[in-house]
Motif scaffolding. Structure first.
Motif, PDB file in Angstrom:
ATOM      1  N   GLY A 288     -71.654  -7.832  65.830  1.00 13.56           N
ATOM      2  CA  GLY A 288     -71.366  -9.070  66.534  1.00 13.56           C
ATOM      3  C   GLY A 288     -69.872  -9.338  66.433  1.00 13.56           C
ATOM      4  N   VAL A 289     -69.457 -10.525  66.808  1.00 18.10           N
ATOM      5  CA  VAL A 289     -68.034 -10.868  66.740  1.00 18.10           C
ATOM      6  C   VAL A 289     -67.620 -11.015  65.280  1.00 18.10           C
ATOM      7  CG1 VAL A 289     -66.280 -12.554  67.381  1.00 18.10           C
ATOM      8  CG2 VAL A 289     -68.122 -12.013  68.984  1.00 18.10           C
ATOM      9  N   LEU A 290     -66.576 -10.266  64.898  1.00 19.07           N
ATOM     10  CA  LEU A 290     -66.055 -10.303  63.534  1.00 19.07           C
ATOM     11  C   LEU A 290     -64.708 -10.999  63.518  1.00 19.07           C
ATOM     12  CD1 LEU A 290     -66.821  -6.613  62.448  1.00 19.07           C
ATOM     13  CD2 LEU A 290     -68.224  -8.638  62.051  1.00 19.07           C
ATOM     14  N   ASP A 291     -64.403 -11.663  62.416  1.00 18.58           N
ATOM     15  CA  ASP A 291     -63.095 -12.299  62.266  1.00 18.58           C
ATOM     16  C   ASP A 291     -62.031 -11.235  62.010  1.00 18.58           C
ATOM     17  OD1 ASP A 291     -64.092 -14.868  62.599  1.00 18.58           O
ATOM     18  OD2 ASP A 291     -64.567 -15.064  60.452  1.00 18.58           O
ATOM     19  N   ALA A 292     -60.791 -11.610  62.260  1.00 20.16           N
ATOM     20  CA  ALA A 292     -59.685 -10.710  61.943  1.00 20.16           C
ATOM     21  C   ALA A 292     -59.641 -10.466  60.439  1.00 20.16           C
ATOM     22  CB  ALA A 292     -58.373 -11.313  62.429  1.00 20.16           C
ATOM     23  N   GLY A 293     -59.313  -9.258  60.043  1.00 22.46           N
ATOM     24  CA  GLY A 293     -59.241  -8.922  58.626  1.00 22.46           C
ATOM     25  C   GLY A 293     -59.870  -7.572  58.347  1.00 22.46           C
ATOM     26  N   THR A 294     -60.114  -7.291  57.079  1.00 17.53           N
ATOM     27  CA  THR A 294     -60.677  -6.008  56.653  1.00 17.53           C
ATOM     28  C   THR A 294     -62.190  -6.110  56.563  1.00 17.53           C
ATOM     29  OG1 THR A 294     -58.676  -5.495  55.386  1.00 17.53           O
ATOM     30  CG2 THR A 294     -60.657  -4.234  54.867  1.00 17.53           C
ATOM     31  N   HIS A 295     -62.867  -5.124  57.110  1.00 16.14           N
ATOM     32  CA  HIS A 295     -64.328  -5.098  57.120  1.00 16.14           C
ATOM     33  C   HIS A 295     -64.817  -3.712  56.699  1.00 16.14           C
ATOM     34  CE1 HIS A 295     -64.619  -8.961  59.307  1.00 16.14           C
ATOM     35  NE2 HIS A 295     -63.506  -8.549  59.900  1.00 16.14           N
ATOM     36  N   ALA A 296     -66.080  -3.634  56.357  1.00 16.21           N
ATOM     37  CA  ALA A 296     -66.680  -2.359  55.976  1.00 16.21           C
ATOM     38  C   ALA A 296     -68.049  -2.216  56.637  1.00 16.21           C
ATOM     39  CB  ALA A 296     -66.809  -2.249  54.464  1.00 16.21           C
ATOM     40  N   TYR A 297     -68.291  -1.024  57.163  1.00 14.37           N
ATOM     41  CA  TYR A 297     -69.615  -0.708  57.717  1.00 14.37           C
ATOM     42  C   TYR A 297     -70.306   0.229  56.741  1.00 14.37           C
ATOM     43  CZ  TYR A 297     -73.181   1.630  60.519  1.00 14.37           C
ATOM     44  OH  TYR A 297     -74.366   2.161  60.970  1.00 14.37           O
ATOM     45  N   VAL A 298     -71.471  -0.171  56.266  1.00 11.33           N
ATOM     46  CA  VAL A 298     -72.220   0.642  55.313  1.00 11.33           C
ATOM     47  C   VAL A 298     -73.297   1.405  56.076  1.00 11.33           C
ATOM     48  CG1 VAL A 298     -73.607   0.668  53.226  1.00 11.33           C
ATOM     49  CG2 VAL A 298     -71.795  -1.044  53.489  1.00 11.33           C
TER      50      VAL A 298
ATOM     51  N   ASN B  99     -76.282  13.302  48.518  1.00 12.83           N
ATOM     52  CA  ASN B  99     -77.551  12.795  47.974  1.00 12.83           C
ATOM     53  C   ASN B  99     -78.091  11.638  48.803  1.00 12.83           C
ATOM     54  OD1 ASN B  99     -77.401  14.630  45.764  1.00 12.83           O
ATOM     55  ND2 ASN B  99     -75.997  13.214  44.715  1.00 12.83           N
ATOM     56  N   GLN B 100     -77.975  11.797  50.120  1.00 17.96           N
ATOM     57  CA  GLN B 100     -78.476  10.814  51.086  1.00 17.96           C
ATOM     58  C   GLN B 100     -77.783   9.454  50.979  1.00 17.96           C
ATOM     59  OE1 GLN B 100     -80.673  11.421  53.679  1.00 17.96           O
ATOM     60  NE2 GLN B 100     -80.235  13.507  53.020  1.00 17.96           N
ATOM     61  N   ARG B 101     -76.586   9.461  50.434  1.00 17.86           N
ATOM     62  CA  ARG B 101     -75.802   8.238  50.369  1.00 17.86           C
ATOM     63  C   ARG B 101     -74.465   8.486  51.063  1.00 17.86           C
ATOM     64  NH1 ARG B 101     -77.477   4.324  46.872  1.00 17.86           N
ATOM     65  NH2 ARG B 101     -75.351   3.527  46.697  1.00 17.86           N
ATOM     66  N   ALA B 102     -74.061   7.543  51.903  1.00 16.76           N
ATOM     67  CA  ALA B 102     -72.830   7.702  52.670  1.00 16.76           C
ATOM     68  C   ALA B 102     -71.752   6.749  52.159  1.00 16.76           C
ATOM     69  CB  ALA B 102     -73.078   7.436  54.155  1.00 16.76           C
ATOM     70  N   GLU B 103     -70.517   7.182  52.298  1.00 14.49           N
ATOM     71  CA  GLU B 103     -69.395   6.311  51.974  1.00 14.49           C
ATOM     72  C   GLU B 103     -69.301   5.183  53.004  1.00 14.49           C
ATOM     73  OE1 GLU B 103     -66.201   9.428  50.086  1.00 14.49           O
ATOM     74  OE2 GLU B 103     -66.422   9.362  52.262  1.00 14.49           O
ATOM     75  N   SER B 104     -68.669   4.111  52.611  1.00 14.23           N
ATOM     76  CA  SER B 104     -68.463   3.006  53.542  1.00 14.23           C
ATOM     77  C   SER B 104     -67.326   3.322  54.499  1.00 14.23           C
ATOM     78  CB  SER B 104     -68.136   1.719  52.770  1.00 14.23           C
ATOM     79  OG  SER B 104     -69.222   1.335  51.955  1.00 14.23           O
ATOM     80  N   ILE B 105     -67.431   2.799  55.701  1.00 12.74           N
ATOM     81  CA  ILE B 105     -66.369   2.934  56.699  1.00 12.74           C
ATOM     82  C   ILE B 105     -65.586   1.624  56.709  1.00 12.74           C
ATOM     83  CG2 ILE B 105     -65.862   3.201  59.155  1.00 12.74           C
ATOM     84  CD1 ILE B 105     -68.339   4.944  59.377  1.00 12.74           C
ATOM     85  N   VAL B 106     -64.331   1.694  56.310  1.00 10.48           N
ATOM     86  CA  VAL B 106     -63.481   0.504  56.197  1.00 10.48           C
ATOM     87  C   VAL B 106     -62.506   0.479  57.364  1.00 10.48           C
ATOM     88  CG1 VAL B 106     -61.867  -0.765  54.727  1.00 10.48           C
ATOM     89  CG2 VAL B 106     -63.687   0.613  53.690  1.00 10.48           C
ATOM     90  N   PHE B 107     -62.301  -0.688  57.946  1.00 13.39           N
ATOM     91  CA  PHE B 107     -61.368  -0.818  59.064  1.00 13.39           C
ATOM     92  C   PHE B 107     -60.736  -2.200  59.058  1.00 13.39           C
ATOM     93  CE2 PHE B 107     -65.648  -1.892  60.403  1.00 13.39           C
ATOM     94  CZ  PHE B 107     -65.513  -3.094  61.081  1.00 13.39           C
ATOM     95  N   ASP B 108     -59.567  -2.295  59.669  1.00 19.86           N
ATOM     96  CA  ASP B 108     -58.837  -3.558  59.793  1.00 19.86           C
ATOM     97  C   ASP B 108     -58.910  -4.046  61.228  1.00 19.86           C
ATOM     98  OD1 ASP B 108     -57.980  -3.914  57.140  1.00 19.86           O
ATOM     99  OD2 ASP B 108     -56.353  -2.480  57.441  1.00 19.86           O
ATOM    100  N   LEU B 109     -59.208  -5.315  61.380  1.00 24.00           N
ATOM    101  CA  LEU B 109     -59.321  -5.927  62.701  1.00 24.00           C
ATOM    102  C   LEU B 109     -58.209  -6.962  62.841  1.00 24.00           C
ATOM    103  CD1 LEU B 109     -61.243  -5.667  65.126  1.00 24.00           C
ATOM    104  CD2 LEU B 109     -62.601  -7.522  64.156  1.00 24.00           C
ATOM    105  N   ASP B 110     -57.404  -6.847  63.911  1.00 22.22           N
ATOM    106  CA  ASP B 110     -56.260  -7.743  64.069  1.00 22.22           C
ATOM    107  C   ASP B 110     -56.597  -9.011  64.862  1.00 22.22           C
ATOM    108  OD1 ASP B 110     -56.633  -6.593  66.505  1.00 22.22           O
ATOM    109  OD2 ASP B 110     -54.569  -5.916  66.788  1.00 22.22           O
ATOM    110  N   GLU B 111     -57.831  -9.108  65.366  1.00 19.96           N
ATOM    111  CA  GLU B 111     -58.263 -10.298  66.108  1.00 19.96           C
ATOM    112  C   GLU B 111     -59.787 -10.379  66.083  1.00 19.96           C
ATOM    113  OE1 GLU B 111     -57.382 -10.030  70.272  1.00 19.96           O
ATOM    114  OE2 GLU B 111     -57.956  -7.922  70.399  1.00 19.96           O
TER     115      GLU B 111
END
Length: 218
Positions: A138-148, A104-116
């Motif tokens: 841009g530059v992201l901190d280490a940790g868990t992030h999500a791309y919507v 329905n034109q909605r996408a799941e989030s993409i979750v990833f872990d960044l170690d640095e």
């Protein structure tokens, strides 16, 4: 008058046997004695030929026994893995993933872990492997992030509902390093097929090997 004595008559006395499709020890000995009795007296078989035959038979028997032992071990191991996998039902897990669904034109989030600390690039592909969307952060901190994802391609047009694959890479001084994505949820069921074990999380099927974290239900 003295009757001739068969020198091999006492070596082997055949017993009542049932038909078998396998060449066992008794069958091998019977063949060996028959071979001795019917050899050409002018060209008798040498000892080394008998030794070679016995060695081959011994090796074959050892390989057969070892193969059976391995098969029995694998069956026990498979049963143990299935029991362990079944105990995951109801547990909260994190699995490695590279797929998202658009509905329905909605996408799941993409979750990833960044170690640095680093920028990341996300690439999304359709079922034919064509690049649909590319986004660089841009530059992201280490940790868990999500791309919507807004379920639109690079041209800004809506994409069709369905399943898409993706990659997530961090950008370092030496180039891009693939880090992949993750999904979290409760194991709803476990399935065994084609000698493989799969878990179902959020309605999706994942190989058991993709589970990277297990915890009690949250």
């Amino acid at each position: 008058m003295i009757n001739a004595i068969d020198p091999y008559s006492s070596l082997y006395v055949p017993s009542q046997r049932t038909a078998s499709k396998e060449l066992d020890k008794n069958a091998f000995l019977l063949l060996l004695v028959t071979q001795l009795k019917n050899q050409n007296p002018l060209e008798p078989m040498e000892n080394r030929e008998f030794i070679a035959q016995l060695t081959q038979f011994s090796t074959l028997e050892q390989i057969t026994n070892m193969t059976k032992s391995i098969q029995d071990f694998l069956k026990l191991q498979q049963g143990s893995l299935q029991a362990q996998a079944a105990s995951l039902i109801g547990k909260h897990v994190v699995v490695q993933s590279n797929q998202i669904t658009v509905a329905n034109q909605r996408a799941e989030s993409i979750v990833f872990d960044l170690d640095e600390r680093a920028p990341v690039v996300v690439r999304i592909y359709d079922s034919n492997g064509n690049l649909v969307k590319q986004a660089t952060s841009g530059v992201l901190d280490a940790g868990t992030h999500a791309y919507v994802w807004d379920a639109r391609n690079d041209a800004g047009l809506p994409v069709a509902d369905g399943t898409y694959t993706y990659t997530v890479s961090k950008i370092t001084e030496s180039g891009e390093v693939l880090i992949g994505g993750v999904q979290a949820g409760v194991v709803e069921s476990v399935k065994f097929k084609n000698n493989q074990i799969y878990v179902y999380v959020n309605g999706k099927e994942y190989p058991l090997a993709s589970v990277i974290e297990i915890s009690q239900e949250v």
